[in-house]
Design a protein around this motif. Structure first.
Motif, short mmCIF file in Angstrom:
data_model
loop_
_atom_site.label_atom_id
_atom_site.label_comp_id
_atom_site.label_asym_id
_atom_site.label_seq_id
_atom_site.Cartn_x
_atom_site.Cartn_y
_atom_site.Cartn_z
N UNK A 1 81.64 21.41 -3.81
CA UNK A 1 83.04 21.70 -3.59
C UNK A 1 83.74 21.91 -5.16
N UNK A 2 83.74 20.90 -5.73
CA UNK A 2 84.31 20.73 -7.13
C UNK A 2 83.80 21.81 -8.08
N UNK A 3 82.30 21.94 -8.13
CA UNK A 3 81.61 22.77 -8.94
C UNK A 3 81.87 24.27 -8.69
N UNK A 4 81.89 24.63 -7.35
CA UNK A 4 82.05 25.79 -7.05
C UNK A 4 83.62 26.53 -6.82
N UNK A 5 84.56 25.46 -7.02
CA UNK A 5 86.00 25.49 -6.87
C UNK A 5 86.43 25.84 -5.62
N UNK A 6 86.05 25.15 -4.61
CA UNK A 6 86.22 25.67 -3.13
C UNK A 6 86.73 24.08 -2.52
N UNK A 7 86.86 24.37 -1.25
CA UNK A 7 87.16 23.08 -0.12
C UNK A 7 85.75 22.65 0.21
N UNK A 8 85.90 21.38 0.99
CA UNK A 8 84.76 20.99 1.54
C UNK A 8 84.11 21.63 2.73
N UNK A 9 85.32 21.81 3.38
CA UNK A 9 85.07 22.63 4.76
C UNK A 9 84.39 24.10 4.47
N UNK A 10 84.74 24.70 3.45
CA UNK A 10 83.81 25.77 3.04
C UNK A 10 82.37 25.38 2.74
N UNK A 11 82.03 24.34 2.18
CA UNK A 11 80.79 23.79 1.85
C UNK A 11 79.78 23.57 3.29
N UNK A 12 80.82 23.11 4.22
CA UNK A 12 80.30 22.83 5.38
C UNK A 12 79.74 23.92 6.08
N UNK A 13 80.35 25.27 5.88
CA UNK A 13 80.25 26.83 6.47
C UNK A 13 78.38 26.90 6.37
N UNK A 14 78.16 26.38 5.14
CA UNK A 14 76.70 26.31 4.76
C UNK A 14 75.74 25.77 5.96
N UNK A 15 76.34 24.76 6.44
CA UNK A 15 75.44 24.27 7.44
C UNK A 15 75.41 25.11 8.68
N UNK A 16 76.41 25.95 8.87
CA UNK A 16 76.24 26.84 9.93
C UNK A 16 75.43 28.29 9.80
N UNK A 17 75.42 28.53 8.77
CA UNK A 17 74.71 29.75 8.13
C UNK A 17 73.11 29.44 8.33
N UNK A 18 72.95 27.99 7.72
CA UNK A 18 71.49 27.45 7.88
C UNK A 18 70.95 27.47 9.41
N UNK A 19 71.98 26.88 10.24
CA UNK A 19 71.73 27.05 11.72
C UNK A 19 71.28 28.34 12.19
N UNK A 20 72.24 29.39 11.76
CA UNK A 20 72.07 30.57 12.11
C UNK A 20 70.82 31.33 11.69
N UNK A 21 70.39 30.95 10.30
CA UNK A 21 69.10 31.70 9.98
C UNK A 21 67.93 30.71 10.68
N UNK A 22 68.26 29.71 11.11
CA UNK A 22 66.95 28.94 11.91
C UNK A 22 66.63 29.59 13.19
N UNK A 23 67.88 29.97 13.84
CA UNK A 23 67.78 30.57 15.15
C UNK A 23 67.14 31.88 15.06
N UNK A 24 67.68 32.90 14.19
CA UNK A 24 67.02 34.25 13.92
C UNK A 24 65.70 34.06 13.40
N UNK A 25 65.61 33.28 12.18
CA UNK A 25 64.14 33.22 11.90
C UNK A 25 63.08 33.18 12.82
N UNK A 26 63.26 31.99 13.64
CA UNK A 26 62.06 31.60 14.61
C UNK A 26 61.84 32.82 15.52
N UNK A 27 62.75 33.72 15.79
CA UNK A 27 62.40 34.74 16.51
C UNK A 27 61.73 35.87 15.71
#
Length: 392
Positions: free
Chosen positions: A37-63
């Motif tokens: 968050x510090x290096x990318x000049x953003x908030x931690x909650x924005x970094x947490x979104x990367x977890x959601x995008x990962x789960x989205x990729x995991x679901x679509x990728x399996x199909x």
């Protein structure tokens, strides 16, 4: 059941490397959130979104990778999907803003999902039902170990290097998985799909929904997976905020419950599968969860000491080690030729169900742990009703 041969154990270790990649990629970078968050000049909650995008990729990728593996086998798709994972992991090291990280985390998951879905398909295709249950139990044990080890590895790397090197470690692990696949995975050219057109793939997925066995155990498996995610997302609040324990104590509690899940998987592979029919293993698991969730709800209502509340929580998590391998085995067993597609829909359904459950819980939750306990109890009751009404 005959004992597994040396070659089969080598195959199992190869599959372990494939299934562990996703959990490692999810949890290894968690300790680096503040620095990212510090290096990318953003908030931690924005970094947490990367977890959601990962789960989205995991679901679509399996199909996506499921039909690919049914058409072209296991070896080449694994090499391709893990190559995508490696390249996207290395790309994360050079991101300049958080949105780029979201994109590359999605691609990471898209790549790692291939290893997960194809590993399940390989087990279902190459082993009989009894062996399948044992191997899925072994893989479930690894699923319990990975979330414990991953943050520790991340912390060790951060002690000596910066956060981009965490993603270097992910890429190196995927490279090891590719090497094991190339050297130890024997290709099977039987029972291939002849077409990969969209209508044909959709037709195959629709046919799965017509199979009662698949639907029954996919639903129960999805409920179990959503329970795990509810536990993971709410346990910090229960243990630290409501219970007043420190983050160190929470890590210890999390480790104990992960060991409980592994214990459940071990019992399934070593004892229960020899003495109980798979359906009865599921009944045992759901009944245990019903009792544990009811006690957890009662203890929260009575505002008992947090250490007392943790006892039923442990006995709710432990039966997940019974449910995961058993529901996977039963859901996929009717589809030897279409193992890839069945494995893909099974995995994607778990993530979709978890997503819907989390939305429902968030809409009902007022911040009280009572709602979480009631949700866990409701999930266990639904699973028990489904399995009890299922005919042999």
């Amino acid at each position: 059941m005959e004992k597994l041969t040396y070659q089969e154990w080598i195959l199992i270790f190869t599959l372990i490397s494939l299934t562990a990649l996703g959990p490692l990629a999810i949890d290894m970078y968690l300790p680096a959130f503040p620095k990212i968050a510090k290096d990318l000049n953003t908030e931690i909650n924005q970094v947490q979104i990367s977890l959601s995008t990962f789960l989205g990729g995991l679901a679509i990728g399996q199909l996506f990778w499921g039909p690919i593996s049914d058409k072209y086998g296991s070896k080449k798709p694994i090499v391709i999907c893990l190559s995508i994972f490696i390249l996207s992991s290395l790309a994360v090291m050079f991101v300049q803003d958080i949105k780029m990280m979201w994109m590359f985390r999605f691609l990471q998951a898209f790549g790692s999902s291939g290893g997960v879905v194809i590993a399940r398909a390989i087990v279902n295709k190459r082993f009989d039902k009894d062996q399948t249950l044992k191997i899925f139990s072994i893989l479930a044990v690894i699923g319990g170990i990975a979330p414990i080890i991953a943050p520790i590895l991340g912390n060790v790397i951060l002690k000596y290097f910066d956060w981009p090197q965490v993603f270097t470690a992910m890429a190196l692990f995927a490279t090891l998985s590719i090497c094991m696949t190339v050297f130890f995975l024997k290709e099977d050219y039987n029972n291939r799909l002849t077409s990969l057109n969209v209508s044909g793939i959709l037709s195959n997925y629709i046919n799965l929904f017509k199979n009662k066995i698949f639907i029954t155990y996919t639903v129960i498996g999805s409920i179990a997976f959503s329970c795990l995610m509810l536990y993971i997302s709410n346990s910090p609040v229960l243990v630290m905020e409501a219970g007043g324990l420190s983050s160190t104590h929470f890590s210890f509690v999390f480790m104990i419950n992960s060991c409980g899940l592994m214990l459940g998987s071990f019992l399934t592979s070593s004892i229960l599968r020899k003495r109980l029919a798979p359906k009865n293993i599921i009944k045992l698991g759901t009944v245990t969860q019903i009792i544990a969730a009811a006690l957890l709800w009662l203890f929260i209502e009575l505002d008992l000491n947090i250490y007392i509340q943790l006892v039923p929580l442990f006995f709710f998590v432990m039966p997940l080690g019974l449910l995961f391998p058993t529901t996977t085995t039963l859901a996929l067993s009717p589809f030897k030729a279409e193992s890839g597609i069945a494995s893909a829909l099974f995995g994607a359904s778990q993530l979709a169900f978890t997503f819907m459950t989390s939305i429902l819980l968030n809409s009902l939750n007022d911040g009280s742990m009572n709602v979480v306990a009631i949700s866990l109890l409701s999930c266990a009751l639904i699973s028990f009703i489904i399995i009890s009404s299922t005919k042999e």
